[in-house]
Structures are given as structure tokens and as C-alpha cells.
Design a protein around this motif. Structure first.
Motif, PDB file in Angstrom:
ATOM      1  N   ASN A 331     -53.119   7.373   2.530  1.00  0.00           N
ATOM      2  CA  ASN A 331     -54.473   7.316   1.986  1.00  0.00           C
ATOM      3  C   ASN A 331     -54.589   8.420   0.933  1.00  0.00           C
ATOM      4  O   ASN A 331     -54.486   9.611   1.267  1.00  0.00           O
ATOM      5  N   PHE A 332     -54.805   8.065  -0.323  1.00  0.00           N
ATOM      6  CA  PHE A 332     -54.782   9.099  -1.362  1.00  0.00           C
ATOM      7  C   PHE A 332     -55.912  10.116  -1.205  1.00  0.00           C
ATOM      8  O   PHE A 332     -55.734  11.301  -1.513  1.00  0.00           O
ATOM      9  N   GLU A 333     -57.061   9.657  -0.713  1.00  0.00           N
ATOM     10  CA  GLU A 333     -58.147  10.628  -0.467  1.00  0.00           C
ATOM     11  C   GLU A 333     -57.696  11.695   0.522  1.00  0.00           C
ATOM     12  O   GLU A 333     -57.993  12.883   0.370  1.00  0.00           O
ATOM     13  N   LYS A 334     -56.993  11.239   1.559  1.00  0.00           N
ATOM     14  CA  LYS A 334     -56.498  12.188   2.565  1.00  0.00           C
ATOM     15  C   LYS A 334     -55.412  13.096   1.976  1.00  0.00           C
ATOM     16  O   LYS A 334     -55.306  14.260   2.352  1.00  0.00           O
ATOM     17  N   VAL A 335     -54.619  12.549   1.060  1.00  0.00           N
ATOM     18  CA  VAL A 335     -53.603  13.365   0.392  1.00  0.00           C
ATOM     19  C   VAL A 335     -54.300  14.494  -0.381  1.00  0.00           C
ATOM     20  O   VAL A 335     -53.923  15.668  -0.284  1.00  0.00           O
ATOM     21  N   GLN A 336     -55.362  14.125  -1.090  1.00  0.00           N
ATOM     22  CA  GLN A 336     -56.123  15.124  -1.846  1.00  0.00           C
ATOM     23  C   GLN A 336     -56.720  16.175  -0.927  1.00  0.00           C
ATOM     24  O   GLN A 336     -56.649  17.376  -1.209  1.00  0.00           O
ATOM     25  N   ALA A 337     -57.310  15.697   0.180  1.00  0.00           N
ATOM     26  CA  ALA A 337     -57.939  16.630   1.130  1.00  0.00           C
ATOM     27  C   ALA A 337     -56.899  17.572   1.713  1.00  0.00           C
ATOM     28  O   ALA A 337     -57.130  18.786   1.823  1.00  0.00           O
ATOM     29  N   ALA A 338     -55.728  17.022   2.067  1.00  0.00           N
ATOM     30  CA  ALA A 338     -54.679  17.860   2.665  1.00  0.00           C
ATOM     31  C   ALA A 338     -54.222  18.928   1.671  1.00  0.00           C
ATOM     32  O   ALA A 338     -53.955  20.072   2.043  1.00  0.00           O
ATOM     33  N   ILE A 339     -54.153  18.541   0.399  1.00  0.00           N
ATOM     34  CA  ILE A 339     -53.747  19.513  -0.620  1.00  0.00           C
ATOM     35  C   ILE A 339     -54.830  20.587  -0.756  1.00  0.00           C
ATOM     36  O   ILE A 339     -54.547  21.792  -0.715  1.00  0.00           O
ATOM     37  N   ASN A 340     -56.091  20.157  -0.848  1.00  0.00           N
ATOM     38  CA  ASN A 340     -57.183  21.120  -1.034  1.00  0.00           C
ATOM     39  C   ASN A 340     -57.355  22.047   0.168  1.00  0.00           C
ATOM     40  O   ASN A 340     -57.644  23.224   0.018  1.00  0.00           O
ATOM     41  N   ASN A 341     -57.180  21.471   1.383  1.00  0.00           N
ATOM     42  CA  ASN A 341     -57.371  22.283   2.597  1.00  0.00           C
ATOM     43  C   ASN A 341     -56.085  22.930   3.089  1.00  0.00           C
ATOM     44  O   ASN A 341     -56.054  23.514   4.167  1.00  0.00           O
ATOM     45  N   LYS A 342     -55.028  22.746   2.325  1.00  0.00           N
ATOM     46  CA  LYS A 342     -53.713  23.286   2.722  1.00  0.00           C
ATOM     47  C   LYS A 342     -53.313  22.837   4.130  1.00  0.00           C
ATOM     48  O   LYS A 342     -52.850  23.629   4.953  1.00  0.00           O
ATOM     49  N   THR A 343     -53.507  21.561   4.397  1.00  0.00           N
ATOM     50  CA  THR A 343     -53.076  21.013   5.689  1.00  0.00           C
ATOM     51  C   THR A 343     -51.588  20.686   5.586  1.00  0.00           C
ATOM     52  O   THR A 343     -51.192  19.549   5.351  1.00  0.00           O
ATOM     53  N   PHE A 344     -50.789  21.727   5.717  1.00  0.00           N
ATOM     54  CA  PHE A 344     -49.349  21.575   5.532  1.00  0.00           C
ATOM     55  C   PHE A 344     -48.643  21.682   6.876  1.00  0.00           C
ATOM     56  O   PHE A 344     -49.132  22.315   7.802  1.00  0.00           O
ATOM     57  N   GLU A 345     -47.464  21.076   6.965  1.00  0.00           N
ATOM     58  CA  GLU A 345     -46.660  21.275   8.179  1.00  0.00           C
ATOM     59  C   GLU A 345     -45.395  22.046   7.847  1.00  0.00           C
ATOM     60  O   GLU A 345     -44.377  21.879   8.486  1.00  0.00           O
ATOM     61  N   GLY A 346     -45.489  22.896   6.858  1.00  0.00           N
ATOM     62  CA  GLY A 346     -44.350  23.715   6.472  1.00  0.00           C
ATOM     63  C   GLY A 346     -44.115  23.600   4.989  1.00  0.00           C
ATOM     64  O   GLY A 346     -44.971  23.114   4.248  1.00  0.00           O
ATOM     65  N   GLU A 347     -42.958  24.064   4.575  1.00  0.00           N
ATOM     66  CA  GLU A 347     -42.611  23.951   3.169  1.00  0.00           C
ATOM     67  C   GLU A 347     -41.108  23.818   3.064  1.00  0.00           C
ATOM     68  O   GLU A 347     -40.373  24.116   4.001  1.00  0.00           O
ATOM     69  N   PHE A 348     -40.656  23.313   1.948  1.00  0.00           N
ATOM     70  CA  PHE A 348     -39.223  23.249   1.701  1.00  0.00           C
ATOM     71  C   PHE A 348     -38.966  23.816   0.319  1.00  0.00           C
ATOM     72  O   PHE A 348     -39.494  23.310  -0.682  1.00  0.00           O
ATOM     73  N   ARG A 349     -38.207  24.892   0.289  1.00  0.00           N
ATOM     74  CA  ARG A 349     -37.899  25.591  -0.965  1.00  0.00           C
ATOM     75  C   ARG A 349     -39.165  25.851  -1.786  1.00  0.00           C
ATOM     76  O   ARG A 349     -39.224  25.555  -2.988  1.00  0.00           O
ATOM     77  N   GLY A 350     -40.184  26.320  -1.079  1.00  0.00           N
ATOM     78  CA  GLY A 350     -41.405  26.719  -1.773  1.00  0.00           C
ATOM     79  C   GLY A 350     -42.346  25.579  -2.089  1.00  0.00           C
ATOM     80  O   GLY A 350     -43.393  25.788  -2.699  1.00  0.00           O
ATOM     81  N   VAL A 351     -41.995  24.342  -1.691  1.00  0.00           N
ATOM     82  CA  VAL A 351     -42.871  23.203  -1.954  1.00  0.00           C
ATOM     83  C   VAL A 351     -43.543  22.791  -0.646  1.00  0.00           C
ATOM     84  O   VAL A 351     -42.865  22.541   0.353  1.00  0.00           O
ATOM     85  N   PRO A 352     -44.890  22.762  -0.621  1.00  0.00           N
ATOM     86  CA  PRO A 352     -45.590  22.447   0.621  1.00  0.00           C
ATOM     87  C   PRO A 352     -45.310  21.021   1.109  1.00  0.00           C
ATOM     88  O   PRO A 352     -45.200  20.095   0.305  1.00  0.00           O
ATOM     89  N   ILE A 353     -45.185  20.872   2.428  1.00  0.00           N
ATOM     90  CA  ILE A 353     -45.019  19.547   3.038  1.00  0.00           C
ATOM     91  C   ILE A 353     -46.360  19.168   3.669  1.00  0.00           C
ATOM     92  O   ILE A 353     -46.848  19.854   4.579  1.00  0.00           O
ATOM     93  N   LEU A 354     -46.957  18.105   3.180  1.00  0.00           N
ATOM     94  CA  LEU A 354     -48.257  17.681   3.718  1.00  0.00           C
ATOM     95  C   LEU A 354     -48.071  17.194   5.154  1.00  0.00           C
ATOM     96  O   LEU A 354     -47.076  16.549   5.476  1.00  0.00           O
TER      97      LEU A 354
END
Ligand code: K7E
Ligand code: CUA
Length: 635
Positions: A331-354
Motif C-alpha cells: 500500500n503506497f500510503e503505508k509506504v509513505q507513512a512508514a518512511i515519515n514515521n521511520k517504521t523501520f525493521e533495521g537497515e542494510f548498508r545505511g539504507v532503511p528497511i521498511l
């Protein structure tokens, strides 16, 4: 794609002659008649749509009509094609460069405001990292860009943005960069990299140039697509080797339950380059996403995903997991929200994993081996099933609570395809305005459904009527190897030229009347300017001698549609073909003495056979005007 893991399943399916979509049933007489009428285009009548399908490793693009599925013409792109003289004259030889093949996967029609504008068709070359542009005013290839620097295996391409600003590409392979640097594949994780490329398209001419690139980990990027409307400015790719294996990928790249897909903000990439946040490599501004936050995100997708298709509203992004029996809907709206709220489950080489759960709307149990998804613009999705050999129709979100509890409820219909469908295409699916009536399934294995043509069998395409609630298989045809993706364009959306008007021919060597033609010499440079007209060449004799450099310009002075002349030169591997109003040129060094006839290769009139002449190659110092060499005569 050809996942070997499924070979046993395929063998079984083929051997038994049915698929898990249901046993093939006979077609009743009434259905046969209805289907025949639906795809019948009577002699003298015309198809309603163009089907532009990729020709895979044949390097070409094929044009068929819909609904007839008849092959109408071949557009040579990455391989020489004597039928149109492509790859023989200087201009097309220069475009092909050192290559005589390519691997065409994904054609993309140019768009304006997320609608096909009928101007250009872009295609990628997976093998030699190139993109070509076909102009729809004459259905010919006019530019080949590449090999693209820092890009190896240009498979995840060519995906066009809503207003044709960019062709976006991602690499299938990773290598040590810049190209030419050598490292041991054992050091794959450390030394190898992939790349996302933004190829800028000139809005007036369609001319492409490399805009910028985003450095990525050495995942094998797979299919992708671009956003539109709410997801405008974004693009998405799956990957199939997040394991970063460098050998036995069949096993080593299928270890994880989920691979990381890329979510790219290409507008942010464009701005970062404008703000000087890129570093140059091999002449291209490169963005390191670890240093430029906001350009790249990852999202986990199960399992060994392939297709990644944005729907016509731009809200839903559907990934097909080759090795899981479901498609994943983001869901692109949720993708946007996750990016804005930093709902990440980690990162790989400095890139956030939603976080997966935060962005996924649901996993739809469509069946085995979902690859690619297309849309009809009425809220339905159509997914090709490689293992199940069928097309599945299902309902996009929003879903009811009841449907959410049991997503089998959104699977609406299945129609068997024969066999092992790769891509499918629905008219206009990648725009905001699909046409919705036809779907074409492009199948990898036709398995003897046609007259026997030896061990290698053609791929098949099958026409499916998707205008009703239930899909209907209408017709079947066979195609050159091997179609991956295709595009469907309304015939009324494009007006190709019928001739090249004389006053638009800017070639300084064009000749339009007998007196302008002739043969001239300057040192060992011999230049012949010929006019081709029914049914003769003027002049029809060229004299030169061994050691000369010969340049021949031939102008077809006809202004009548389809009045085409060729110029075939015996034993010199030359065949040019000139459309009405066109001038073409070839250049050769003459190495052997003799009299070499040339002739018109394209049937043009009752006296086509008489359309011939001679290249007389004298030994040095011989010939009608002695050692200085002769010039050609004319009648
Ligand atoms: Cu699925 Cu190259 Cu698009 Cu073939 S890829 S099928
Ligand atoms: Cu001119 Cu045949």
C-alpha cells in the motif's frame, strides 16, 4: 526468467497435459464460433490495436495486430535485419556498434500524463546494457544508448515515468565498478555493486542520455515499475539475491524467506545530483544512498519475487513471489507513512528497511509461481502463473473485512494458459487509463500445440477477453523467440508517416534527378551517388579499382507509399533498403578485382528484375581511363 527449480513441475504439467488451473476441456461448437468471430479480422479489414512484443534474444521487436494476433512487421533493434537493410548502411551500423545481438525484455511506450502519447517505444537490452528508442512516426530504431556506464545486465528496465522524463533501469548483475576493475567473485559482497540508472529523455526529440545513478548492494535487481499519481516520483524493483551469493544461485540465492525490494525516490535522486551530492564515476554522477538519505529504501518481499507492478491508481504495488503461492500487495500510503514515521525493521548498508507488516496490505493466494501482474482499470488485477500455467484474475484492495480475513475470496477467476506463462499484458495497464478489453498471455513453452517444426518450438501467445466477469480464452498464435513483455497501443493513437517527404530529406548526398547523380574520384576515394526509381538505378555503372575506398549513396526518389528499392551488392555482404524519399549510404574498401552486379532486392514493379547494374573493380592501373581509375558511366 527460467527458474530451474520448477522444471519437474513443468515436466509433470506438460506430461499430463493439464494444469492445476483445471483440466483442459474441449470447446463447444458454439464457443468455437464465438471465439473465431471475436478474433477474426476479415481480409481487407484492420486490427484495432498494435501489440508490440519484445523479441528476447532475437534482439528485435515484433508488431502484431489485436485481435487477430497476426504478425504484421518486425522492427529490427539490436540485430541486423536484411529485410529492411538494417545493420548494413553506415547509420544503422554505427548504432549497432560492435554488437550484432541484444536481449530485448521490456518495451515501454512513451507517456504524457500517464497516458500513451504514441511518440516512442523504448526497449532494453539485458545483454549489452543498452536502451533503444523506436520512433513511432516510422516504426524504426533511431537511437541506441549504451553500453551504459557502471551498469551490467540491464534487465530491470525500461520503465518509463508518467511524463517520459526518465527511463529507469536496474542491474541484474553486479560487478566490481567502474567496469574494467577486476576482483575475485569470492569477494562478491565487498567488491561488487549493482546500480539503478536514470536515463533522461529529451521531451522534444526523445534523445536519451545517462542522467545519474544510485549505487546499490550487489543484489540481483529484477522487475520493476514506476509510480504514478500518489506514487509519482517513485519507482520499485524486486530483487532475487539478497543473499549476495556468487555461485550456484539456484540454491544459494533462495535461502531467505524474503528478499529486499527497492523503493526509489527518483525525484529526490534528481535533486541530490542538482545539489552536488553525487560523485562522478565513469562520467556519471553517482549517488551513494547511505550518504544521501531519502533516495533509497528497502522492503522485504517473499520469496524470490519477480514482477513488481504499480496499479493504474498508483496506490497498490503488487509483487509476484516465484517461490511462494501468493502475490504481495504493498500500500503506497503505508509506504509513505512508514518512511515519515521511520517504521523501520533495521537497515542494510545505511539504507532503511521498511517494516513489512507496516506497508503490506495483504498476500493474495493466487496459486503457484506468480510472476507479473497487469490491471484493467476497473479494480481487477491479472497475474501470470509460471508454474500453474494460467492467468488469475483477482480483486485489488480496498477489501471488505470479510475478504481481509480470507483473501481467497478476492480470487475471482482462473483461465488455463499453455504453458508456463511469463509476462502477460493488458492494454494500457501501466498507464492511468487501461483500455481493459484484451489480455495477451506470453507463454514460454508451447509443447507441441502446433505443427511440428523440429526440436525448438516457438513461444505462444494467447488472447484472452477480459471484458466480462469471467475471462475467455479466444485465440492462440506463435511468436519469434522470445517474448517477455509487450505493450498494446490503440491504432488510432499513432499516425505513422507513409513516405519520407522529399523536402524533409536533409541528406547532403541525396540525388533527385539523373543529372545530380554520378561517380567521382578524389585520390583513392570514389563516391557514387545513385538515384533509385522504378525500375532502374541512375547511374547503373560504377567503375573503381582495387584498393579504392568506395562510398555509395542511394536515394529512393519515389514518393509513393510502399514503393521501396533495395541495393544488394553481389559477394560484398551489402544490402541496403530505401523507403520512399530515403537516402542511405555504405562504405567499403575494394579488395578484389572483378565485375560485381548490384540489383534491387525489394520487389518494386513488373521490371524489378531488370533493376540492376555493375560495380566494375579494375586491377590497379587498368580500366577505361587508365591508372588514375575510371568513373562510372550512365545511360
Ligand atoms: Cu519475466 Cu525479463 Cu520480464 Cu522474461 S522477464 S518472463
Ligand atoms: Cu526497385 Cu525492385
Amino acid at each position: 526468467m527460467k527458474p530451474t527449480i520448477t522444471l519437474n513441475a513443468i515436466a509433470l504439467v506438460v506430461a499430463l497435459g493439464f494444469t492445476s488451473c483445471g483440466k483442459q476441456t474441449g470447446t463447444s461448437q458454439a464457443e468455437r464460433t464465438a471465439n473465431a468471430v471475436a478474433s477474426y479480422v476479415a481480409p481487407g479489414e484492420k486490427d484495432e490495436y498494435y501489440l508490440f512484443y519484445s523479441g528476447g534474444h532475437s534482439g528485435q521487436v515484433y508488431v502484431a495486430g489485436i485481435p487477430s494476433l497476426r504478425h504484421i512487421s518486425t522492427i529490427p533493434v539490436f540485430a541486423p535485419y536484411p529485410a529492411t537493410g538494417y545493420g548494413f548502411d553506415e547509420e544503422s551500423k554505427k548504432m549497432l556498434g560492435d554488437f550484432s545481438w541484444g536481449d530485448v525484455h521490456h518495451p515501454a511506450l512513451s507517456q504524457t500524463n500517464s497516458k500513451y502519447d504514441g511518440r516512442w517505444l523504448f526497449v532494453n537490452d539485458n545483454a549489452n546494457n543498452r536502451i533503444a528508442r523506436i520512433d513511432l512516426h516510422d516504426f524504426k530504431t533511431h537511437q541506441i544508448l549504451g553500453p551504459i556506464p557502471n551498469s551490467i545486465g540491464n534487465h530491470g528496465s525500461s520503465f518509463i515515468t508518467e511524463n517520459s522524463e526518465y527511463i529507469l533501469c536496474a542491474t541484474r548483475f553486479s560487478v566490481p565498478l567502474p567496469k574494467g576493475r577486476v576482483a575475485d567473485p569470492k569477494d562478491y559482497e565487498k567488491e561488487f555493486n549493482g546500480m539503478v540508472s536514470g536515463i533522461k529523455v529529451d521531451p522534444k526529440t526523445g534523445e536519451m542520455k545517462v542522467g545519474w545513478q544510485i549505487l546499490t548492494p550487489p543484489f540481483d535487481w529484477d522487475l520493476g515499475s514506476t509510480g504514478k499519481r500518489p506514487s509519482s516520483g517513485w519507482a520499485f524493483w524486486t530483487s532475487y539475491n539478497t543473499e549476495m551469493a556468487h555461485d550456484t544461485l539456484e540454491v544459494n540465492s533462495t535461502q531467505k524467506d524474503r528478499d529486499l525490494a527497492a523503493v526509489v525516490n527518483w525525484r529526490a535522486a534528481e535533486e541530490a545530483v542538482a545539489d552536488g551530492k553525487a560523485e562522478m564515476m565513469d562520467g556519471v554522477p553517482i549517488i551513494d544512498p547511505a550518504r544521501v538519505p531519502g533516495v533509497l529504501y528497502f522492503v522485504p518481499i517473499g520469496k524470490s519475487p519477480h514482477g513488481m507492478d504499480v496499479d493504474p491508481t498508483g496506490k497498490w504495488i503488487v509483487a509476484g513471489g516465484k517461490l511462494q503461492p501468493a502475490t504481495t500487495v504493498l500500500n503506497f500510503e503505508k509506504v509513505q507513512a512508514a518512511i515519515n514515521n521511520k517504521t523501520f525493521e533495521g537497515e542494510f548498508r545505511g539504507v532503511p528497511i521498511l517494516k513489512y507488516e507496516a506497508v503490506v496490505e495483504g498476500e493474495v493466494p493466487v496459486g503457484l509461481g506468480p510472476l507479473h501482474t497487469q490491471y484493467d482499470g476497473k479494480g481487477n488485477a491479472y497475474t501470470s502463473m509460471f508454474i500453474d500455467s494460467c492467468i488469475v484474475k483477482w480483486k485489488l484492495p480496498p477489501w471488505t473485512d470479510e475478504e481481509k480475513k480470507d483473501l481467497t475470496k478476492v480470487v475471482l477467476d482462473k483461465v488455463p494458459a499453455h504453458f508456463s506463462t511469463g509476462h502477460l499484458v493488458v492494454a494500457g495497464s501501466d498507464t492511468a487509463q487501461p483500455y481493459g478489453k484484451w489480455c495477451v498471455a506470453m507463454n514460454k513453452l508451447s509443447a507441441g500445440r502446433h505443427i511440428n517444426v523440429g526440436p525448438s518450438q516457438p513461444e505462444s501467445s494467447q488472447l484472452i477477453d477480459i471484458s466480462g466477469e469471467k475471462m475467455k480464452m479466444i485465440a492462440e498464435a506463435y511468436t519469434e523467440p522470445e517474448p517477455h513483455f509487450a505493450q498494446i497501443l490503440k491504432v488510432s493513437d499513432v499516425q505513422p508517416t507513409e513516405v519520407y517527404p522529399k523536402d524533409e530529406n536533409k541528406d547532403p548526398n541525396a540525388v533527385w534527378e539523373k543529372a545530380q547523380g554520378g561517380v567521382t574520384r578524389n585520390g583513392n576515394q570514389v563516391v557514387a551517388k545513385l538515384m533509385a526509381i522504378r525500375s532502374r538505378f541512375n547511374p547503373d555503372r560504377i567503375d573503381a579499382q582495387v584498393g579504392d575506398e568506395l562510398t555509395v549513396h542511394v536515394t529512393n526518389v519515389e514518393q509513393t507509399r510502399d514503393m521501396i528499392h533495395g541495393f544488394g551488392l553481389i559477394e560484398h555482404n551489402i544490402n541496403m533498403v530505401m523507403d520512399p524519399g530515403e537516402t542511405k549510404t555504405f562504405h567499403i574498401k575494394l579488395t578484389k578485382p572483378g565485375v560485381f552486379p548490384f540489383y534491387c532486392t525489394n520487389f518494386c514493379s513488373a521490371l524489378h528484375q531488370e533493376m540492376q547494374g555493375y560495380l566494375v573493380v579494375w586491377k590497379p592501373g587498368e580500366g577505361p581511363s587508365g591508372a588514375s581509375g575510371a568513373v562510372g558511366g550512365t545511360k
